[in-house]
Design a protein around this motif. Sequence first.
Motif, mmCIF file in Angstrom:
data_model
loop_
_atom_site.group_PDB
_atom_site.id
_atom_site.type_symbol
_atom_site.label_atom_id
_atom_site.label_comp_id
_atom_site.label_asym_id
_atom_site.label_seq_id
_atom_site.Cartn_x
_atom_site.Cartn_y
_atom_site.Cartn_z
ATOM 1 N N THR A 104 35.709 -19.823 86.501
ATOM 2 C CA THR A 104 36.519 -19.715 87.930
ATOM 3 C C THR A 104 36.529 -18.545 88.457
ATOM 4 N N ASP A 105 37.428 -18.536 89.501
ATOM 5 C CA ASP A 105 37.323 -17.176 90.391
ATOM 6 C C ASP A 105 38.812 -16.301 90.177
ATOM 7 N N ARG A 106 38.982 -15.230 90.711
ATOM 8 C CA ARG A 106 39.956 -14.612 90.375
ATOM 9 C C ARG A 106 41.476 -15.092 90.706
ATOM 10 N N ASP A 107 41.219 -16.141 92.015
ATOM 11 C CA ASP A 107 42.578 -16.556 92.464
ATOM 12 C C ASP A 107 43.140 -17.803 91.411
ATOM 13 N N ALA A 108 42.405 -18.273 90.619
ATOM 14 C CA ALA A 108 42.609 -19.219 89.462
ATOM 15 C C ALA A 108 42.831 -18.730 88.401
ATOM 16 N N LEU A 109 42.452 -17.517 88.103
ATOM 17 C CA LEU A 109 42.534 -16.621 86.589
ATOM 18 C C LEU A 109 43.969 -16.695 86.047
ATOM 19 N N ALA A 110 45.030 -16.548 86.657
ATOM 20 C CA ALA A 110 46.335 -16.490 86.079
ATOM 21 C C ALA A 110 46.654 -17.991 85.394
ATOM 22 N N PHE A 111 46.242 -18.940 86.380
ATOM 23 C CA PHE A 111 46.620 -20.197 85.782
ATOM 24 C C PHE A 111 45.909 -20.352 84.346
ATOM 25 N N TYR A 112 44.734 -19.872 84.408
ATOM 26 C CA TYR A 112 44.362 -20.230 82.960
ATOM 27 C C TYR A 112 44.683 -19.291 82.006
ATOM 28 N N LEU A 113 44.773 -17.958 82.065
ATOM 29 C CA LEU A 113 45.594 -17.120 81.176
ATOM 30 C C LEU A 113 46.710 -17.754 80.827
ATOM 31 N N GLY A 114 47.676 -18.172 81.775
ATOM 32 C CA GLY A 114 49.011 -18.493 81.340
ATOM 33 C C GLY A 114 49.047 -20.084 80.632
ATOM 34 N N THR A 115 47.854 -20.518 80.451
ATOM 35 C CA THR A 115 48.008 -21.857 79.779
ATOM 36 C C THR A 115 46.963 -21.555 78.197
ATOM 37 N N GLY A 116 46.767 -20.362 77.972
ATOM 38 C CA GLY A 116 46.348 -19.952 76.713
ATOM 39 C C GLY A 116 44.789 -19.617 76.732
ATOM 40 N N PHE A 117 44.331 -19.717 77.797
ATOM 41 C CA PHE A 117 42.631 -19.292 77.802
ATOM 42 C C PHE A 117 42.376 -17.684 77.646
ATOM 43 N N GLU A 118 41.402 -17.590 77.250
ATOM 44 C CA GLU A 118 40.797 -16.144 77.324
ATOM 45 C C GLU A 118 39.785 -15.887 78.339
ATOM 46 N N ALA A 119 39.631 -15.035 79.101
ATOM 47 C CA ALA A 119 38.663 -14.702 79.964
ATOM 48 C C ALA A 119 37.713 -13.602 79.930
ATOM 49 N N VAL A 120 36.474 -13.933 80.249
ATOM 50 C CA VAL A 120 35.431 -12.768 80.223
ATOM 51 C C VAL A 120 34.924 -12.700 81.819
ATOM 52 N N SER A 121 34.491 -11.814 82.418
ATOM 53 C CA SER A 121 34.161 -11.642 83.452
ATOM 54 C C SER A 121 32.721 -11.662 83.426
ATOM 55 N N LEU A 122 32.126 -12.726 84.669
ATOM 56 C CA LEU A 122 30.731 -12.968 84.822
ATOM 57 C C LEU A 122 30.071 -12.054 85.589
ATOM 58 N N GLY A 123 30.844 -11.033 86.325
ATOM 59 C CA GLY A 123 30.198 -10.354 87.260
ATOM 60 C C GLY A 123 30.380 -10.959 88.697
ATOM 61 N N GLU A 124 29.636 -10.345 89.674
ATOM 62 C CA GLU A 124 29.655 -10.924 91.004
ATOM 63 C C GLU A 124 28.507 -11.896 91.047
ATOM 64 N N LYS A 125 28.755 -13.025 90.787
ATOM 65 C CA LYS A 125 27.792 -13.952 90.893
ATOM 66 C C LYS A 125 27.328 -14.684 92.185
ATOM 67 N N TYR A 126 28.239 -14.480 93.129
ATOM 68 C CA TYR A 126 28.123 -14.609 94.596
ATOM 69 C C TYR A 126 28.286 -13.443 95.393
ATOM 70 N N PRO A 127 27.862 -12.712 96.322
ATOM 71 C CA PRO A 127 28.290 -11.548 97.066
ATOM 72 C C PRO A 127 29.647 -11.344 97.165
ATOM 73 N N GLY A 128 30.296 -10.511 96.736
ATOM 74 C CA GLY A 128 31.875 -10.167 96.578
ATOM 75 C C GLY A 128 32.580 -11.147 96.272
ATOM 76 N N VAL A 129 32.139 -12.082 95.139
ATOM 77 C CA VAL A 129 33.002 -12.877 94.416
ATOM 78 C C VAL A 129 32.971 -12.920 93.099
ATOM 79 N N GLU A 130 33.629 -12.257 92.232
ATOM 80 C CA GLU A 130 33.579 -12.065 90.964
ATOM 81 C C GLU A 130 33.980 -13.304 90.229
ATOM 82 N N ARG A 131 33.197 -13.765 89.302
ATOM 83 C CA ARG A 131 33.543 -15.282 88.383
ATOM 84 C C ARG A 131 33.849 -14.916 87.133
ATOM 85 N N PHE A 132 34.635 -15.731 86.438
ATOM 86 C CA PHE A 132 35.141 -15.346 84.877
ATOM 87 C C PHE A 132 34.960 -16.725 84.239
ATOM 88 N N GLU A 133 34.226 -16.526 83.103
ATOM 89 C CA GLU A 133 34.412 -17.846 81.996
ATOM 90 C C GLU A 133 35.663 -17.795 81.175
#
Length: 141
Positions: A104-133
């Motif tokens: 996911t991206d930063r915009d949806a990260l709070a949703f996943y964290l709020g539902t019990g997911f843990e996140a790890v940054s995948l870095g900037e997979k696309y120019p200017g866009v940080e992605r998370f697993e």
Amino acid sequence: MALQVVPADPSDSGVTDLLFTAIGGDRSRLAAAVRRYRDDSAAHLVAAIVDDELAGVAGYVASQDHAVLLHIATRESHRRDGIGRSLLAEIRSRIPGRSVVAETDRDALAFYLGTGFEAVSLGEKYPGVERFEVRWAPASD
């Protein structure tokens, strides 16, 4: 609010509208996703129905040890109503004992964290866009 989560038809126009939202408005990726849900027996698509109205969809592929969440989207009029949580709960119930993984991206990260997911940054997979697993693991016994 009467909520049901049921198998979804990838050719239904309401379902494809929500998939289009989840995909980010790319018609070629939408066509590929619809084909996958229609033709790949490992790909599953579920819909949340509220009072006979399509409120959200989620798609995933399950393997022996985990499921990969491919898409999740909620109709704007039903956001913040627990639809996404209900879709995730349904997927978890269909794959007992297995983890759920998504990207996911930063915009949806709070949703996943709020539902019990843990996140790890995948870095900037696309120019200017940080992605998370994001990963949700079932509680160990």
